[in-house]
Design a protein around this motif. Structure first.
Motif, PDB file in Angstrom:
ATOM      1  N   ALA A 156      31.330 -56.009  14.767  1.00  0.00           N
ATOM      2  CA  ALA A 156      30.082 -57.259  15.789  1.00  0.00           C
ATOM      3  C   ALA A 156      29.575 -57.969  14.425  1.00  0.00           C
ATOM      4  O   ALA A 156      29.173 -59.597  15.049  1.00  0.00           O
ATOM      5  N   LYS A 157      28.987 -57.346  13.689  1.00  0.00           N
ATOM      6  CA  LYS A 157      28.940 -57.885  12.370  1.00  0.00           C
ATOM      7  C   LYS A 157      29.629 -59.430  12.028  1.00  0.00           C
ATOM      8  O   LYS A 157      29.282 -60.662  11.806  1.00  0.00           O
ATOM      9  N   SER A 158      31.199 -58.350  11.699  1.00  0.00           N
ATOM     10  CA  SER A 158      31.801 -59.335  10.997  1.00  0.00           C
ATOM     11  C   SER A 158      32.283 -60.314  12.008  1.00  0.00           C
ATOM     12  O   SER A 158      32.405 -61.816  11.242  1.00  0.00           O
ATOM     13  N   ASN A 159      32.300 -60.352  12.752  1.00  0.00           N
ATOM     14  CA  ASN A 159      32.772 -61.787  13.870  1.00  0.00           C
ATOM     15  C   ASN A 159      31.475 -62.354  14.201  1.00  0.00           C
ATOM     16  O   ASN A 159      31.965 -63.916  14.524  1.00  0.00           O
ATOM     17  N   ALA A 160      30.408 -62.261  14.193  1.00  0.00           N
ATOM     18  CA  ALA A 160      29.499 -63.083  13.996  1.00  0.00           C
ATOM     19  C   ALA A 160      29.592 -64.045  13.278  1.00  0.00           C
ATOM     20  O   ALA A 160      29.022 -65.248  13.559  1.00  0.00           O
ATOM     21  N   GLU A 161      29.268 -63.225  12.004  1.00  0.00           N
ATOM     22  CA  GLU A 161      29.276 -64.695  11.347  1.00  0.00           C
ATOM     23  C   GLU A 161      30.456 -64.905  10.634  1.00  0.00           C
ATOM     24  O   GLU A 161      30.146 -66.659  10.534  1.00  0.00           O
ATOM     25  N   LYS A 162      31.552 -65.133  11.247  1.00  0.00           N
ATOM     26  CA  LYS A 162      33.063 -65.959  11.400  1.00  0.00           C
ATOM     27  C   LYS A 162      32.758 -66.641  12.636  1.00  0.00           C
ATOM     28  O   LYS A 162      33.265 -67.814  11.754  1.00  0.00           O
ATOM     29  N   THR A 163      32.177 -66.206  13.597  1.00  0.00           N
ATOM     30  CA  THR A 163      31.891 -67.327  14.349  1.00  0.00           C
ATOM     31  C   THR A 163      31.273 -67.948  14.462  1.00  0.00           C
ATOM     32  O   THR A 163      31.074 -69.473  14.451  1.00  0.00           O
ATOM     33  N   ARG A 164      30.134 -68.186  13.661  1.00  0.00           N
ATOM     34  CA  ARG A 164      28.953 -68.765  13.535  1.00  0.00           C
ATOM     35  C   ARG A 164      29.340 -69.862  12.632  1.00  0.00           C
ATOM     36  O   ARG A 164      29.183 -71.413  12.523  1.00  0.00           O
ATOM     37  N   LEU A 165      30.081 -69.594  11.227  1.00  0.00           N
ATOM     38  CA  LEU A 165      30.786 -70.707  10.176  1.00  0.00           C
ATOM     39  C   LEU A 165      31.476 -70.991  10.659  1.00  0.00           C
ATOM     40  O   LEU A 165      31.616 -72.205  10.118  1.00  0.00           O
ATOM     41  N   THR A 166      32.923 -70.850  11.843  1.00  0.00           N
ATOM     42  CA  THR A 166      33.456 -71.632  12.092  1.00  0.00           C
ATOM     43  C   THR A 166      32.893 -72.381  13.243  1.00  0.00           C
ATOM     44  O   THR A 166      33.334 -74.379  13.036  1.00  0.00           O
ATOM     45  N   VAL A 167      31.993 -72.183  14.242  1.00  0.00           N
ATOM     46  CA  VAL A 167      31.208 -73.426  15.616  1.00  0.00           C
ATOM     47  C   VAL A 167      30.713 -74.527  14.461  1.00  0.00           C
ATOM     48  O   VAL A 167      30.491 -75.471  14.503  1.00  0.00           O
ATOM     49  N   ILE A 168      29.821 -74.081  14.193  1.00  0.00           N
ATOM     50  CA  ILE A 168      28.469 -75.049  12.504  1.00  0.00           C
ATOM     51  C   ILE A 168      29.830 -75.577  11.304  1.00  0.00           C
ATOM     52  O   ILE A 168      29.427 -76.724  11.999  1.00  0.00           O
ATOM     53  N   LYS A 169      30.505 -74.944  11.632  1.00  0.00           N
ATOM     54  CA  LYS A 169      31.496 -76.239  11.090  1.00  0.00           C
ATOM     55  C   LYS A 169      32.274 -77.252  10.957  1.00  0.00           C
ATOM     56  O   LYS A 169      32.335 -78.673  10.691  1.00  0.00           O
ATOM     57  N   ASN A 170      32.626 -76.727  12.568  1.00  0.00           N
ATOM     58  CA  ASN A 170      33.271 -77.554  13.958  1.00  0.00           C
ATOM     59  C   ASN A 170      32.499 -78.501  14.256  1.00  0.00           C
ATOM     60  O   ASN A 170      32.857 -79.371  15.484  1.00  0.00           O
ATOM     61  N   ASN A 171      31.170 -78.611  14.879  1.00  0.00           N
ATOM     62  CA  ASN A 171      30.106 -79.146  15.088  1.00  0.00           C
ATOM     63  C   ASN A 171      28.918 -79.579  14.031  1.00  0.00           C
ATOM     64  O   ASN A 171      27.955 -79.606  14.069  1.00  0.00           O
ATOM     65  N   ASP A 172      29.444 -80.160  12.639  1.00  0.00           N
ATOM     66  CA  ASP A 172      28.949 -80.121  11.524  1.00  0.00           C
ATOM     67  C   ASP A 172      27.184 -81.777  12.454  1.00  0.00           C
ATOM     68  O   ASP A 172      27.514 -82.769  12.651  1.00  0.00           O
ATOM     69  N   GLY A 173      26.204 -81.376  11.972  1.00  0.00           N
ATOM     70  CA  GLY A 173      25.093 -81.775  12.174  1.00  0.00           C
ATOM     71  C   GLY A 173      24.591 -81.512  13.680  1.00  0.00           C
ATOM     72  O   GLY A 173      23.484 -82.308  14.206  1.00  0.00           O
ATOM     73  N   VAL A 174      25.284 -80.948  14.617  1.00  0.00           N
ATOM     74  CA  VAL A 174      24.855 -80.292  15.532  1.00  0.00           C
ATOM     75  C   VAL A 174      23.780 -79.339  15.584  1.00  0.00           C
ATOM     76  O   VAL A 174      24.351 -78.490  15.020  1.00  0.00           O
ATOM     77  N   GLU A 175      22.412 -79.416  16.049  1.00  0.00           N
ATOM     78  CA  GLU A 175      21.318 -78.817  15.655  1.00  0.00           C
ATOM     79  C   GLU A 175      22.080 -77.125  15.696  1.00  0.00           C
ATOM     80  O   GLU A 175      23.147 -77.082  17.377  1.00  0.00           O
ATOM     81  N   VAL A 176      21.679 -76.352  15.460  1.00  0.00           N
ATOM     82  CA  VAL A 176      21.998 -74.499  16.530  1.00  0.00           C
ATOM     83  C   VAL A 176      21.946 -74.013  17.434  1.00  0.00           C
ATOM     84  O   VAL A 176      22.269 -74.477  18.370  1.00  0.00           O
ATOM     85  N   PHE A 177      20.307 -74.888  18.244  1.00  0.00           N
ATOM     86  CA  PHE A 177      20.177 -74.856  19.759  1.00  0.00           C
ATOM     87  C   PHE A 177      21.293 -75.229  20.163  1.00  0.00           C
ATOM     88  O   PHE A 177      20.723 -75.167  21.922  1.00  0.00           O
ATOM     89  N   ASN A 178      22.039 -76.428  19.991  1.00  0.00           N
ATOM     90  CA  ASN A 178      22.533 -77.493  21.432  1.00  0.00           C
ATOM     91  C   ASN A 178      23.953 -76.747  20.563  1.00  0.00           C
ATOM     92  O   ASN A 178      25.145 -77.086  21.265  1.00  0.00           O
ATOM     93  N   LEU A 179      24.256 -75.346  19.814  1.00  0.00           N
ATOM     94  CA  LEU A 179      25.449 -74.758  19.934  1.00  0.00           C
ATOM     95  C   LEU A 179      26.069 -73.915  20.565  1.00  0.00           C
ATOM     96  O   LEU A 179      25.641 -73.237  21.089  1.00  0.00           O
ATOM     97  N   ASN A 180      27.947 -73.944  20.849  1.00  0.00           N
ATOM     98  CA  ASN A 180      27.910 -72.956  21.932  1.00  0.00           C
ATOM     99  C   ASN A 180      29.621 -72.767  21.671  1.00  0.00           C
ATOM    100  O   ASN A 180      30.372 -73.820  21.689  1.00  0.00           O
ATOM    101  N   PRO A 181      30.185 -71.846  21.067  1.00  0.00           N
ATOM    102  CA  PRO A 181      28.972 -70.182  21.014  1.00  0.00           C
ATOM    103  C   PRO A 181      27.705 -70.064  19.841  1.00  0.00           C
ATOM    104  O   PRO A 181      28.523 -71.005  18.936  1.00  0.00           O
ATOM    105  N   PHE A 182      27.117 -69.121  19.810  1.00  0.00           N
ATOM    106  CA  PHE A 182      26.470 -69.274  18.377  1.00  0.00           C
ATOM    107  C   PHE A 182      25.522 -68.173  19.280  1.00  0.00           C
ATOM    108  O   PHE A 182      25.679 -67.789  19.822  1.00  0.00           O
ATOM    109  N   THR A 183      25.361 -67.202  17.764  1.00  0.00           N
ATOM    110  CA  THR A 183      24.534 -65.899  17.923  1.00  0.00           C
ATOM    111  C   THR A 183      24.394 -65.773  16.303  1.00  0.00           C
ATOM    112  O   THR A 183      25.162 -65.343  15.786  1.00  0.00           O
ATOM    113  N   ASN A 184      22.718 -65.332  16.422  1.00  0.00           N
ATOM    114  CA  ASN A 184      22.837 -64.716  14.989  1.00  0.00           C
ATOM    115  C   ASN A 184      21.886 -63.240  15.374  1.00  0.00           C
ATOM    116  O   ASN A 184      21.296 -62.962  14.296  1.00  0.00           O
ATOM    117  N   VAL A 185      22.468 -62.779  16.243  1.00  0.00           N
ATOM    118  CA  VAL A 185      21.826 -61.230  16.080  1.00  0.00           C
ATOM    119  C   VAL A 185      22.233 -59.867  15.189  1.00  0.00           C
ATOM    120  O   VAL A 185      22.099 -59.442  14.442  1.00  0.00           O
TER     121      VAL A 185
END
Length: 197
Positions: A156-185
């Motif tokens: 889960a820790k590995s997948n969360a980091e990968k997902t976060r990096l991918t989603v942030i990269k694909n949504n450049d400039g979008v605030e974290v609270f508007n990203l979907n999916p996202f988790t930093n648990v």
């Protein structure tokens, strides 16, 4: 001549920070309390439920007054329109936001697979989660979630980091609270693992 032994033979104790984890709901509270117990974490770590959908100003002020050195605010997207305000306030109060979109179950799903699928509702995500082995009869607020998932935490820790990096990269400039999916648990999980006595 024999060496003299020191008169005082005592262990040096390391004192842990006084931490509070402010959770939006019971699902999160139950998960982190179970983790705290499993890891044998000190009593200086408190886990409480708050209403993030209301005004969290007083809650964060009181946490500082109560002597907590580190404050985590755990909450979900849940289509709540003022989630940006929670981020702003938490930043002003030196609190760390642990955010999941669309809901906390995003973290649970990542124990089984790396997913960048954006879910439109908690119900839709839970339906996907129930397809995973061991989660077929998933119910919110169950105390057993942590014990079912703990052997897959590294995944889960590995997948969360990968997902976060991918989603942030694909949504450049979008605030974290508007990203979907996202988790930093995973960041809070790693922090708690490092608090083991």
């Amino acid at each position: 001549m024999a060496k003299r032994r020191p008169v005082n033979n005592f262990k040096v104790r390391s004192f842990k920070e006084k931490i509070v984890i402010l959770c939006e709901g019971l699902t999160e509270k139950n998960y982190f309390n179970a983790m705290k117990e499993d890891l044998g974490l000190p009593k200086t770590i408190a886990v409480n439920v708050i209403d993030c959908k209301g005004d969290v100003t007083d809650i964060l002020k009181n946490a500082k007054k109560d002597g907590f050195e580190k404050i985590f605010v755990v909450f979900d997207h849940d289509n709540f329109p003022k989630r940006g305000d929670v981020f702003k306030l938490a930043s002003q109060k030196d609190a760390v936001v642990i955010f999941s979109s669309i809901c906390f179950e995003t973290w649970y799903l990542l124990h089984f697979k790396n997913s960048t699928k954006a879910f439109i509702s908690e119900a839709e995500l839970e339906k996907e989660l129930k397809k995973c082995t061991g989660m077929e009869s998933y119910e919110k607020n169950n105390f057993k979630h942590y014990s079912i998932l703990k052997d897959k935490t590294a995944i889960a820790k590995s997948n969360a980091e990968k997902t976060r990096l991918t989603v942030i990269k694909n949504n450049d400039g979008v605030e974290v609270f508007n990203l979907n999916p996202f988790t930093n648990v995973d960041e809070l999980v790693v922090y708690l693992e490092n608090q083991k006595q």
